[in-house]
Design an enzyme around this catalytic site. Structure first.
Site, PDB file in Angstrom:
ATOM      1  N   ARG A  52      85.634  15.213  37.457  1.00  0.00           N
ATOM      2  CA  ARG A  52      85.815  15.765  36.107  1.00  0.00           C
ATOM      3  C   ARG A  52      86.263  14.658  35.140  1.00  0.00           C
ATOM      4  O   ARG A  52      85.883  14.630  33.980  1.00  0.00           O
ATOM      5  CB  ARG A  52      86.842  16.912  36.115  1.00  0.00           C
ATOM      6  CG  ARG A  52      87.239  17.329  34.705  1.00  0.00           C
ATOM      7  CD  ARG A  52      87.861  18.727  34.575  1.00  0.00           C
ATOM      8  NE  ARG A  52      88.661  19.161  35.678  1.00  0.00           N
ATOM      9  CZ  ARG A  52      89.924  18.734  35.936  1.00  0.00           C
ATOM     10  NH1 ARG A  52      90.498  17.846  35.146  1.00  0.00           N
ATOM     11  NH2 ARG A  52      90.573  19.205  36.967  1.00  0.00           N
ATOM     12  N   TYR A 104      71.395  23.380  13.736  1.00  0.00           N
ATOM     13  CA  TYR A 104      71.043  24.185  14.904  1.00  0.00           C
ATOM     14  C   TYR A 104      71.869  25.487  14.903  1.00  0.00           C
ATOM     15  O   TYR A 104      73.066  25.459  14.596  1.00  0.00           O
ATOM     16  CB  TYR A 104      71.285  23.355  16.172  1.00  0.00           C
ATOM     17  CG  TYR A 104      71.212  24.176  17.436  1.00  0.00           C
ATOM     18  CD1 TYR A 104      70.093  24.963  17.720  1.00  0.00           C
ATOM     19  CD2 TYR A 104      72.253  24.173  18.355  1.00  0.00           C
ATOM     20  CE1 TYR A 104      70.031  25.734  18.867  1.00  0.00           C
ATOM     21  CE2 TYR A 104      72.195  24.936  19.514  1.00  0.00           C
ATOM     22  CZ  TYR A 104      71.081  25.721  19.760  1.00  0.00           C
ATOM     23  OH  TYR A 104      71.030  26.478  20.899  1.00  0.00           O
ATOM     24  N   ASP A 176      74.458  14.564  13.975  1.00  0.00           N
ATOM     25  CA  ASP A 176      73.749  15.048  15.157  1.00  0.00           C
ATOM     26  C   ASP A 176      72.362  14.413  15.114  1.00  0.00           C
ATOM     27  O   ASP A 176      71.531  14.750  14.271  1.00  0.00           O
ATOM     28  CB  ASP A 176      73.682  16.585  15.114  1.00  0.00           C
ATOM     29  CG  ASP A 176      73.055  17.175  16.374  1.00  0.00           C
ATOM     30  OD1 ASP A 176      72.221  16.490  17.003  1.00  0.00           O
ATOM     31  OD2 ASP A 176      73.379  18.325  16.713  1.00  0.00           O
ATOM     32  N   LYS A 201      67.292  17.241  25.231  1.00  0.00           N
ATOM     33  CA  LYS A 201      66.054  17.103  24.467  1.00  0.00           C
ATOM     34  C   LYS A 201      65.357  15.776  24.783  1.00  0.00           C
ATOM     35  O   LYS A 201      65.052  15.513  25.922  1.00  0.00           O
ATOM     36  CB  LYS A 201      66.376  17.267  22.986  1.00  0.00           C
ATOM     37  CG  LYS A 201      67.292  18.454  22.685  1.00  0.00           C
ATOM     38  CD  LYS A 201      66.629  19.781  23.048  1.00  0.00           C
ATOM     39  CE  LYS A 201      67.405  20.988  22.591  1.00  0.00           C
ATOM     40  NZ  LYS A 201      68.426  21.486  23.467  1.00  0.00           N
TER      41      LYS A 201
HETATM   42  O1  P1T Z   1      71.415  23.087  24.129  1.00  0.00           O
HETATM   43  P1  P1T Z   1      72.477  22.045  24.115  1.00  0.00           P
HETATM   44  O2  P1T Z   1      72.209  20.901  25.046  1.00  0.00           O
HETATM   45  O3  P1T Z   1      73.843  22.607  24.269  1.00  0.00           O
HETATM   46  O4  P1T Z   1      72.417  21.340  22.659  1.00  0.00           O
HETATM   47  C1  P1T Z   1      72.754  22.013  21.495  1.00  0.00           C
HETATM   48  C2  P1T Z   1      72.045  21.389  20.301  1.00  0.00           C
HETATM   49  C3  P1T Z   1      72.723  20.506  19.497  1.00  0.00           C
HETATM   50  N1  P1T Z   1      72.141  19.929  18.422  1.00  0.00           N
HETATM   51  C4  P1T Z   1      70.864  20.181  18.112  1.00  0.00           C
HETATM   52  C5  P1T Z   1      70.251  19.525  16.914  1.00  0.00           C
HETATM   53  C6  P1T Z   1      70.107  21.045  18.903  1.00  0.00           C
HETATM   54  O5  P1T Z   1      68.834  21.277  18.548  1.00  0.00           O
HETATM   55  C7  P1T Z   1      70.709  21.683  20.028  1.00  0.00           C
HETATM   56  C8  P1T Z   1      69.974  22.646  20.884  1.00  0.00           C
HETATM   57  N2  P1T Z   1      68.795  23.145  20.312  1.00  0.00           N
HETATM   58  C9  P1T Z   1      67.957  24.028  20.891  1.00  0.00           C
HETATM   59  C10 P1T Z   1      68.137  24.579  22.093  1.00  0.00           C
HETATM   60  C11 P1T Z   1      66.781  24.386  20.064  1.00  0.00           C
HETATM   61  O6  P1T Z   1      65.791  24.942  20.596  1.00  0.00           O
HETATM   62  O7  P1T Z   1      66.807  24.094  18.867  1.00  0.00           O
END
Ligand code: P1T
Length: 386
Positions: A52, A104, A176, A201
């Site tokens: 952790r 998002y 971001d 992503k």
């Molecule tokens: O899904 P996660 O790994 O927790 O990430 C969140 C997140 C943060 N910032 C941006 C710009 C994002 O697009 C996302 C997650 N987005 C999607 C799942 C989507 O389909 O837009």
């Protein structure tokens, strides 16, 4: 942490953090799939105690990611939302947050339904630098949060100008950078204090891992973040870090392929009779195309369109595409397509969605790296069936 500033990104993704295993010479470093580490005497260990807190596989990924964003420090978390939440946790009760109005849906939700009890929150259109300056002077935020390009409207904000203006009122800026990946944009170089990514992503790129990261230069703030990560526990598992280390090796190749496919599809859709509008930063018709050229080294693989017609037309199109997978998320090698109003941005109130243009006929596309002729044929066939 070494910065490897002499290497180019296409080399960094393959070599930084990926040095062969010192003990065995294995070219691919092993996964340290362990929860804990032996101590020779209480408190005496080789730098690792418990996964952790730290794990050697995660450390390797953090080194690679830090070098790609030209950062001193990186923290890898169990999801993008975990990374976003950790950053908010470092701000004290009563802090004022100024957040972009197009972010998002999960970011909007965590701010407005969870952290709204801890912070004052205001949204602003970050593409309008005068509006941002006005809020900086009157609202005096502690933190400015933005996406550029935004999810899902792909609006571009002037990161350098926003950072300069924010720093005059001592506000920190977080960008971001998920949509561009570190391959096409480096916000810390433009003055941002922290960068956040959903590793889920482009960085991993294969739709088989959920993860997040924070990159920054401020050692004191890094210590706060690490303390919180260790205390709260959203650390990424060794296996997931290893998969991201594997996926990231082709980041440069993938981003180039995503971008070249995306511009071709954007141009094709822009002249299609069933399409009302195409939003892609690489198109001259994009309102911030010149700014995009200036602050990014490519336009990415995300585009959004408005279908001519209503919700039924959009649904029919989304049901008929075959190669474009109807699913949330983005940035995988396979093309993905989704309906933000019903899917990724359902948690944004309808009035806000309408203001932004996230309407019933609005569709977001993550262009993959397949052969572009097949992608165009798939879109064309589905559009004809509306
Ligand atoms: O899904 P996660 O790994 O927790 O990430 C969140 C997140 C943060 N910032 C941006 C710009 C994002 O697009 C996302 C997650 N987005 C999607 C799942 C989507 O389909 O837009």
């Amino acid at each position: 942490m070494t910065n490897h500033t002499d290497l180019h990104k296409g080399t960094k993704v393959i070599h930084v953090g990926n040095e062969p295993d010192e003990k065995t010479g294995a070219v691919i470093p092993p996964i340290y799939q362990t929860s804990t580490f032996v101590q020779s005497s209480p408190g005496e260990h080789k730098g690792y105690e418990y996964t952790r807190s730290h794990n050697p596989t995660r450390t390797r990924l953090e080194e690679c990611l830090a070098s790609l964003e030209n950062a001193e420090h990186c923290l890898v978390t169990s999801s993008g939302m975990a990374a976003i939440s950790l950053i908010f946790q470092t701000f004290p009760q009563g802090s004022k947050i100024l957040c972009g109005d197009d972010v998002y849906g999960g970011t909007y939700r965590i701010l407005n339904t969870i952290y709204n009890e801890r912070f004052e929150i205001k949204h602003v259109n970050t593409t309008d630098i005068e509006a941002v300056k006005e809020e900086l002077n009157t609202y005096q935020p502690d933190l400015v949060w933005l996406e550029s390009p935004t999810n899902p409207m792909l609006q571009i904000s002037d990161i350098k100008a926003i950072c300069e203006a924010s720093h005059t009122v001592k506000a920190k800026v977080v960008v971001d950078n998920t949509f561009m990946s570190p391959y096409f944009q480096n916000p810390l170089d433009l003055g941002a204090d922290m960068v956040v990514h959903s590793l889920t992503k482009y960085i991993n790129g294969h739709s088989d891992v959920v993860g997040g990261s924070i990159m920054l230069n401020d050692s004191e703030h890094y210590d706060k973040l690490w303390y919180l990560q260790n205390s709260i526990g959203p650390s990424q598992s060794p296996f997931d870090s290893w998969l991201v280390l594997r996926g990231i090796k082709t980041l440069a190749l993938r981003m180039q392929a995503h971008a070249s496919n995306a511009i071709e599809i954007a141009q094709f859709l822009e002249t299609h009779p069933k399409v009302e509008k195409v939003i892609y930063p690489g198109l001259e018709s994009h309102p911030q195309h010149e700014l995009a050229k200036k602050q990014m080294s490519g336009f990415g693989g995300m585009l959004s369109i408005c279908i001519k017609g209503d919700l039924q037309a959009a649904k029919k199109f989304l049901e008929e595409v075959k190669l474009f997978v109807l699913a949330e998320s983005l940035g995988g090698v396979e093309s993905l397509i989704e309906h933000p109003a019903i899917m990724t941005h359902a948690s944004v109130p309808i009035e806000e969605r309408n203001k932004l243009g996230i309407t019933d006929n609005f569709v977001r596309i993550s262009v993959g790296v397949e052969d572009v002729a097949d992608l165009k044929a798939d879109l064309s066939r589905a559009l004809d069936l509306i």
